[in-house]
Design a protein around this motif. Structure first.
Motif, PDB file in Angstrom:
ATOM      1  N   GLU A 199       0.835  -1.208   0.000  1.00 51.86           N
ATOM      2  CA  GLU A 199       0.000   0.000   0.000  1.00 51.86           C
ATOM      3  C   GLU A 199       0.867   1.254   0.000  1.00 51.86           C
ATOM      4  O   GLU A 199       0.503   2.266  -0.584  1.00 51.86           O
ATOM      5  N   ASN A 200       2.030   1.191   0.631  1.00 49.72           N
ATOM      6  CA  ASN A 200       2.926   2.353   0.591  1.00 49.72           C
ATOM      7  C   ASN A 200       3.396   2.609  -0.834  1.00 49.72           C
ATOM      8  O   ASN A 200       3.343   3.731  -1.338  1.00 49.72           O
ATOM      9  N   PHE A 201       3.827   1.544  -1.494  1.00 54.32           N
ATOM     10  CA  PHE A 201       4.377   1.719  -2.851  1.00 54.32           C
ATOM     11  C   PHE A 201       3.292   1.946  -3.900  1.00 54.32           C
ATOM     12  O   PHE A 201       3.594   2.378  -5.003  1.00 54.32           O
ATOM     13  N   TYR A 206       1.708  10.927   0.219  1.00 61.78           N
ATOM     14  CA  TYR A 206       1.423  11.701   1.428  1.00 61.78           C
ATOM     15  C   TYR A 206       2.624  11.705   2.383  1.00 61.78           C
ATOM     16  O   TYR A 206       2.899  12.687   3.053  1.00 61.78           O
ATOM     17  N   HIS A 207       3.323  10.563   2.448  1.00 57.37           N
ATOM     18  CA  HIS A 207       4.392  10.440   3.452  1.00 57.37           C
ATOM     19  C   HIS A 207       5.726  11.004   2.979  1.00 57.37           C
ATOM     20  O   HIS A 207       6.629  11.194   3.784  1.00 57.37           O
ATOM     21  N   VAL A 208       5.845  11.252   1.686  1.00 54.82           N
ATOM     22  CA  VAL A 208       7.180  11.531   1.123  1.00 54.82           C
ATOM     23  C   VAL A 208       7.819  12.755   1.774  1.00 54.82           C
ATOM     24  O   VAL A 208       8.951  12.702   2.267  1.00 54.82           O
ATOM     25  N   THR A 348      19.208   4.881  -1.914  1.00 49.53           N
ATOM     26  CA  THR A 348      17.863   5.359  -1.573  1.00 49.53           C
ATOM     27  C   THR A 348      16.969   4.219  -1.075  1.00 49.53           C
ATOM     28  O   THR A 348      16.498   4.247   0.054  1.00 49.53           O
ATOM     29  N   PHE A 349      16.757   3.196  -1.928  1.00 47.43           N
ATOM     30  CA  PHE A 349      15.800   2.136  -1.578  1.00 47.43           C
ATOM     31  C   PHE A 349      16.434   0.755  -1.501  1.00 47.43           C
ATOM     32  O   PHE A 349      15.737  -0.250  -1.481  1.00 47.43           O
ATOM     33  N   GLY A 350      17.782   0.690  -1.451  1.00 48.41           N
ATOM     34  CA  GLY A 350      18.432  -0.584  -1.167  1.00 48.41           C
ATOM     35  C   GLY A 350      18.230  -0.930   0.305  1.00 48.41           C
ATOM     36  O   GLY A 350      17.642  -0.157   1.070  1.00 48.41           O
ATOM     37  N   ASP A 358      13.739   4.838   6.452  1.00 50.33           N
ATOM     38  CA  ASP A 358      12.599   5.658   6.914  1.00 50.33           C
ATOM     39  C   ASP A 358      11.317   4.843   6.828  1.00 50.33           C
ATOM     40  O   ASP A 358      10.508   4.804   7.763  1.00 50.33           O
ATOM     41  N   ASP A 359      11.104   4.218   5.655  1.00 53.58           N
ATOM     42  CA  ASP A 359       9.862   3.481   5.423  1.00 53.58           C
ATOM     43  C   ASP A 359       9.765   2.256   6.322  1.00 53.58           C
ATOM     44  O   ASP A 359       8.711   1.956   6.871  1.00 53.58           O
ATOM     45  N   GLY A 360      10.897   1.525   6.440  1.00 53.26           N
ATOM     46  CA  GLY A 360      10.885   0.263   7.186  1.00 53.26           C
ATOM     47  C   GLY A 360      10.406   0.444   8.612  1.00 53.26           C
ATOM     48  O   GLY A 360       9.604  -0.340   9.132  1.00 53.26           O
TER      49      GLY A 360
HETATM   50 FE   LIG Z   1       8.731   6.002   1.334  1.00 55.64          FE
END
Ligand SMILES: [Fe+2]
Ligand code: FES
Length: 441
Positions: A199-201, A206-208, A348-350, A358-360
């Protein structure tokens, strides 16, 4: 188990918290979602030659995906039909056959049983080897190099399954030379429910500016303007959020494909490729190519076009996932550009990427708080933008004009609810994620 029909309410805008925690709901997901959906396996670039294989998971089921000697794509359960042992322990490689470590049964790269030790002396040749291959998937197919399979022989074709999502994907995947995943993949474990990541991806714009404020500041890229939401202008919310049929969806920020990059080479590449895409597919496709996407393909595969990130969220029980990450690039890009993009993706996303961490933490928090029995009795909400969405004359699907919304969340959860309630493919085709609140009212 709670009443299934009450888990998702208000046209997808309300979720019962138990769907992120309960074992029985998770088990039902394995049966009704993962055993029926088309699931991402790998990319053709990972298994180009006869004998090439990778191992992955479809839901919790271990599978071997291979390129057979005749060039065909094959996928079958990584479990020996004799006594059930795991047959292949490697993550990827090239093999002429797979031999079980327990009693030595051997299988071809199509999963068929080819050799049984002491076949004449112990079975007295009374064994029909055709009967005991590793169990194959029901359907396997690829779309622009992405390989998917389903265990459901009655599932619609992969093209039908992707529907409008395929049209969107073509803007950056239907290019000369095609795309490839740069591997080997990075892997990590997150203590969260698989749906939280999807759902995040699927389009959480909104969260960025909030969750990633510090990282955006540190990167000093064109996207840094979003930090802290200070520059957000509701009148110039430059992008769209889309829910397509079948629970797929995305949020796109116009003209921001290369916005996390400071290297002008990627900007130049997008100009070069954009002109070709406009010529072949039209102006809308060029606009999509130059936009930055957060996107998910139902049920558990996501990507960021622009930040070149491709992720497979593999469920490991209701409260844990294995995150598998590759860099997604175009094959025809210069080697130096590919290497730059791979480094940027890692930063960034590795696994240890600034934005990934941040996301994790937030994803684990969204799952872990449901540990409390009382907390778990409640609901959570994704109702943002309901009155601003609907069918759109320019873009397929249910569209919100503006990338900060929860339109795509609702599409995902409507499909999730349809599948969990055991609807037939015909029923889902009639009523799937094309409903906006205006149409429902
Ligand atoms: Fe994110
Ligand atoms: S379990 Fe594989 S050969 Fe016996």
């Amino acid at each position: 188990m709670k009443d299934l029909s009450a888990l998702i309410q208000e046209n997808g805008a309300v979720q019962d918290r138990s769907i992120y925690w309960d074992e029985d709901i998770y088990e039902l997901e394995q049966e009704r979602i993962f055993a029926r959906s088309w699931l991402f396996l790998t990319h053709e670039s990972q298994i180009p030659l006869p004998g090439d294989f990778v191992t992955t998971r479809m839901g919790e089921d271990e599978v071997i995906v291979s390129r057979h000697s005749d060039g065909s794509l094959q996928a079958y359960l990584n479990s020996c039909p004799h006594r059930g042992n795991q047959v292949c322990y490697a993550e990827m490689g090239n093999a002429k056959s797979f031999t079980c470590a327990y009693h030595g049964w051997a299988f071809g790269t199509d999963g068929k049983l080819t050799n049984v030790p002491l076949e004449g002396d112990t079975y007295y040749s009374d064994i029909n080897k055709d009967r005991f291959g590793m169990q194959s998937v029901a359907q396997i197919d690829s779309f622009r190099g992405l390989i998917f399979a389903t265990f459901d022989a009655g599932a619609p074709s992969l093209n039908e399954w992707l529907g409008d999502m395929g049209w969107y994907l073509d803007s950056f995947m239907d290019v000369p030379g095609g795309t490839e995943l740069l591997g080997p993949s990075m892997k990590s474990i997150l203590d969260c429910n698989w749906k939280v990541t999807v759902e995040n991806f699927i389009g959480d714009g909104y969260h960025v500016g909030w969750a990633h404020a510090a990282a955006l500041d540190a990167i000093k890229s064109p996207l840094s303007f979003m930090k802290g939401n200070a520059a957000f202008d509701p009148k110039d919310n430059g992008g769209i959020q889309v829910a397509t049929r079948g629970g797929h969806g995305m949020g796109i920020i116009w003209d921001m494909a290369a916005a996390l990059h400071v290297n002008p080479a990627y900007h130049e590449w997008l100009e070069y490729r954009g002109a070709q895409v406009r010529e072949k597919q039209g102006e809308r496709a060029e606009k999509l190519l130059k936009g930055h996407w957060n996107a998910s393909i139902f049920p558990n595969c996501s990507f960021l076009h622009g930040t070149n990130t491709f992720k497979h969220w593999q469920p490991r029980g209701p409260r844990s996932i294995e995150v598998v990450t590759w860099t997604l690039v175009e094959k025809e890009m210069p080697q130096e550009l590919k290497e730059y993009l791979a480094v940027m993706m890692m930063m960034t996303f590795g696994t240890a990427g600034m934005l990934e961490t941040d996301d994790g933490e937030n994803m684990e928090g969204c799952t872990g708080s449901n540990r409390g029995w009382m907390t778990r009795q409640g609901k959570i909400y994704s109702g943002m933008g309901q009155i601003n969405e609907g069918p759109n004359s320019e873009w397929p699907g249910i569209v919100n004009e503006g990338f900060v919304a929860e339109t795509s969340y609702r599409g995902f959860y409507r499909t999730w609810a349809d599948m969990m309630s055991g609807k037939s493919w015909e029923e889902m085709a009639r009523g799937d994620g094309r409903r906006s609140i205006k149409e429902v009212a």
